[in-house]
Design an enzyme around this catalytic site. Structure first.
Site, PDB file in Angstrom:
ATOM      1  N   VAL A  79      -1.534 -11.837  -6.837  1.00 51.33           N
ATOM      2  CA  VAL A  79      -1.504 -10.430  -6.416  1.00 51.33           C
ATOM      3  C   VAL A  79      -0.276  -9.768  -7.036  1.00 51.33           C
ATOM      4  O   VAL A  79       0.858 -10.174  -6.785  1.00 51.33           O
ATOM      5  CB  VAL A  79      -1.468 -10.314  -4.881  1.00 51.33           C
ATOM      6  CG1 VAL A  79      -1.438  -8.852  -4.464  1.00 51.33           C
ATOM      7  CG2 VAL A  79      -2.679 -11.027  -4.272  1.00 51.33           C
ATOM      8  N   ARG A  88       2.289   3.690  -5.123  1.00 52.79           N
ATOM      9  CA  ARG A  88       1.299   4.701  -5.489  1.00 52.79           C
ATOM     10  C   ARG A  88      -0.078   4.340  -4.960  1.00 52.79           C
ATOM     11  O   ARG A  88      -1.089   4.868  -5.412  1.00 52.79           O
ATOM     12  CB  ARG A  88       1.264   4.865  -7.020  1.00 52.79           C
ATOM     13  CG  ARG A  88       2.531   5.525  -7.573  1.00 52.79           C
ATOM     14  CD  ARG A  88       2.614   5.510  -9.082  1.00 52.79           C
ATOM     15  NE  ARG A  88       1.451   6.102  -9.727  1.00 52.79           N
ATOM     16  CZ  ARG A  88       1.315   6.217 -11.057  1.00 52.79           C
ATOM     17  NH1 ARG A  88       2.299   5.792 -11.848  1.00 52.79           N
ATOM     18  NH2 ARG A  88       0.240   6.743 -11.579  1.00 52.79           N
ATOM     19  N   GLY A  89      -0.127   3.412  -3.994  1.00 43.98           N
ATOM     20  CA  GLY A  89      -1.395   3.060  -3.364  1.00 43.98           C
ATOM     21  C   GLY A  89      -2.224   2.042  -4.120  1.00 43.98           C
ATOM     22  O   GLY A  89      -3.376   1.793  -3.745  1.00 43.98           O
ATOM     23  N   LEU A  91      -1.778  -1.355  -4.492  1.00 44.02           N
ATOM     24  CA  LEU A  91      -2.047  -2.552  -3.701  1.00 44.02           C
ATOM     25  C   LEU A  91      -3.018  -2.244  -2.568  1.00 44.02           C
ATOM     26  O   LEU A  91      -3.930  -3.031  -2.290  1.00 44.02           O
ATOM     27  CB  LEU A  91      -0.742  -3.123  -3.142  1.00 44.02           C
ATOM     28  CG  LEU A  91      -0.884  -4.394  -2.296  1.00 44.02           C
ATOM     29  CD1 LEU A  91      -1.548  -5.509  -3.086  1.00 44.02           C
ATOM     30  CD2 LEU A  91       0.463  -4.842  -1.756  1.00 44.02           C
ATOM     31  N   GLU A 116       6.203 -12.296  -0.174  1.00 44.54           N
ATOM     32  CA  GLU A 116       7.129 -11.549   0.670  1.00 44.54           C
ATOM     33  C   GLU A 116       6.458 -11.319   2.014  1.00 44.54           C
ATOM     34  O   GLU A 116       5.416 -10.657   2.096  1.00 44.54           O
ATOM     35  CB  GLU A 116       7.497 -10.210   0.027  1.00 44.54           C
ATOM     36  CG  GLU A 116       8.288 -10.335  -1.249  1.00 44.54           C
ATOM     37  CD  GLU A 116       8.693  -8.981  -1.800  1.00 44.54           C
ATOM     38  OE1 GLU A 116       9.528  -8.306  -1.163  1.00 44.54           O
ATOM     39  OE2 GLU A 116       8.154  -8.598  -2.846  1.00 44.54           O
ATOM     40  N   TYR A 120       2.143  -8.161   3.992  1.00 44.70           N
ATOM     41  CA  TYR A 120       0.718  -8.257   4.261  1.00 44.70           C
ATOM     42  C   TYR A 120       0.287  -7.968   5.692  1.00 44.70           C
ATOM     43  O   TYR A 120      -0.897  -7.818   5.969  1.00 44.70           O
ATOM     44  CB  TYR A 120       0.210  -9.634   3.804  1.00 44.70           C
ATOM     45  CG  TYR A 120       0.288  -9.761   2.300  1.00 44.70           C
ATOM     46  CD1 TYR A 120      -0.660  -9.155   1.494  1.00 44.70           C
ATOM     47  CD2 TYR A 120       1.348 -10.426   1.691  1.00 44.70           C
ATOM     48  CE1 TYR A 120      -0.576  -9.224   0.117  1.00 44.70           C
ATOM     49  CE2 TYR A 120       1.442 -10.508   0.308  1.00 44.70           C
ATOM     50  CZ  TYR A 120       0.478  -9.904  -0.477  1.00 44.70           C
ATOM     51  OH  TYR A 120       0.573  -9.969  -1.838  1.00 44.70           O
ATOM     52  N   PHE A 411      -1.448 -21.492  -2.757  1.00 44.28           N
ATOM     53  CA  PHE A 411      -2.209 -20.944  -3.873  1.00 44.28           C
ATOM     54  C   PHE A 411      -1.795 -19.513  -4.146  1.00 44.28           C
ATOM     55  O   PHE A 411      -2.349 -18.841  -4.963  1.00 44.28           O
ATOM     56  CB  PHE A 411      -3.720 -21.020  -3.588  1.00 44.28           C
ATOM     57  CG  PHE A 411      -4.133 -20.487  -2.248  1.00 44.28           C
ATOM     58  CD1 PHE A 411      -4.358 -19.141  -2.071  1.00 44.28           C
ATOM     59  CD2 PHE A 411      -4.271 -21.332  -1.155  1.00 44.28           C
ATOM     60  CE1 PHE A 411      -4.726 -18.620  -0.832  1.00 44.28           C
ATOM     61  CE2 PHE A 411      -4.653 -20.848   0.086  1.00 44.28           C
ATOM     62  CZ  PHE A 411      -4.888 -19.502   0.244  1.00 44.28           C
TER      63      PHE A 411
END
Length: 411
Positions: A79, A88-89, A91, A116, A120, A411
């Site tokens: 990711v 800026r949106g 993710l 981090e 999430y 992973f």
């Protein structure tokens, strides 16, 4: 405005370079080759700003062990968002599309390891398992309170290991929730590969199994070693044994395997990363100054994509009936007031009009789903509101598992 779409194989190299930029990584050619091969087997989602790939995520096709069975559960990896397109949106758009696709494919869960921990939770992920790093001072014999299993130990060649220890690993997945399935490629490219990707000073994988010849193995330990640092002078670092995985049928089998790796010649330290928080070693070690926990960390982060499907598919340890007022800003279909009626015979999840017993976000329900986090602890932390006294404890009793969920499959 970015365009979210599938990433073709022709763009895998670009996706790798983006990830290496974001994670400040410079893999050797062999590492790059392994990453490329891995990504060809994954579902891939990208954010494109014109022709530029500015965001990326991939998903392993996993099945995850849950209490009482296993469920389809994509495992997110790589990711990354370009530094030019942060905040800026990008993710958020990737995560929302990934959740939509998981729901469409009938996967009630999604999992990841967080680079981090602060990121999430806002997407509904909860830390569902914990990992420990355990270090053993093996400069002296390992002191144990129980007798090790006396059956023979033997080395297994890496090329033969999967056939020998693979079945025991599958048994371990049924014994502990939270463990992703492993393909043959994953075994060979990550656990049994000649060169460790993280530390080129470590030797090749070594596998020792315990059990009578001709019988299924009662346990195994997979480890690598690093020689003593001669350049460090009089206080040089002793040789290291890094335990990557240890599975055992009984505490006595585990004791025999730990004793074996702690007695290897020319080594003075054993380090095991990602051990379960209820590892029996921490109880049967006779000297806890010799066997120390040096780190504890959130491991597998879980997202409930379809709450009803997830709750009705897992096993339950005790009867419970509670009304939950659940919020989920990213998956509105999960949000609302629902009655959970569950027990050893199964579970039902239906809309309810009654006053709620517990008010919570889907993130907290995900953290508790595998049995690794107590709802009562989240109430005490102010993250869940208990409106009916005893409701959280009743739900904990129903969610309980005999052993804590755990995985070392990063992973």
């Amino acid at each position: 405005m970015v365009d979210i779409r599938e990433v073709p194989e022709a763009d895998i190299d670009r996706a790798q370079e983006l990830a290496y930029l974001v994670f400040h990584d410079r893999p050797e050619p062999e590492g790059r080759r392994r990453h490329h091969a891995l990504l060809t087997r994954c579902a891939r989602l990208g954010a494109y700003d014109g022709a530029a790939l500015v965001g990326f995520m991939a998903a392993h096709d996993f099945r995850l062990s849950v209490p009482g069975g296993e469920l389809g559960c994509p495992g997110l990896t790589f990711v990354s968002v370009a530094p030019t397109h942060r905040r800026r949106g990008v993710l958020t758009a990737l995560m929302d599309e990934q959740l939509r696709r998981a729901a469409s494919a009938g996967s009630p869960l999604v999992a990841l390891w967080a680079s981090e921990a602060a990121i999430y939770g806002r997407f509904g992920y909860g830390a569902a398992t914990q990992g420990l790093t355990i270090e053993i001072d093996s400069g002296r014999p390992l002191a144990l309170r129980i007798a090790p299993d006396p059956r023979p130990l033997r080395l297994v060649a890496p090329e033969d290991a999967l056939a020998v220890i693979g079945p025991r690993h599958e048994v371990a997945r049924t014994e502990r929730a939270g463990r992703p399935s492993r393909s043959t490629q994953r075994w060979n490219e990550e656990w049994l590969c000649e060169q460790d990707e993280e530390d080129d000073e470590l030797g090749p994988p070594r596998i020792i199994v315990l059990g009578d010849p001709g019988e299924p193995v009662a346990g195994y330990v997979l480890f690598r070693t690093k020689p003593e640092d001669d350049a460090a002078g009089p206080g040089r670092t002793p040789g290291l044994v890094r335990v990557d995985e240890l599975e055992a049928d009984t505490p006595a089998v585990a004791a025999a395997l730990w004793d074996c790796v702690a007695s290897l010649d020319l080594t003075g330290r054993v380090r095991a990363w990602g051990r379960p928080a209820d590892d029996p070693l921490l109880h049967f070690a006779a000297d806890r100054d010799q066997v120390r926990v040096t780190a504890q960390f959130p491991a597998l982060w879980l997202r409930l994509v379809d709450v009803r499907a997830a709750l009705t598919a897992r096993g339950w340890a005790a009867p419970v009936e509670v009304v939950l007022d659940l919020s989920d800003v990213r998956r509105p279909a999960n949000a609302g007031r629902f009655r959970l009626k569950a027990g050893p015979a199964g579970a039902a999840w239906e809309p309810a009009r009654a006053d709620p017993d517990l008010t919570l976000d889907v993130r907290e329900l995900a953290a508790c789903y595998l049995g690794g986090t107590l709802m009562t602890e989240l109430v005490a932390a102010g993250l869940v509101t208990e409106r009916t006294p005893g409701a959280a404890a009743a739900l904990d009793a129903a969610l309980r598992t005999d052993v804590l969920p755990h995985t070392a499959d990063e992973f």
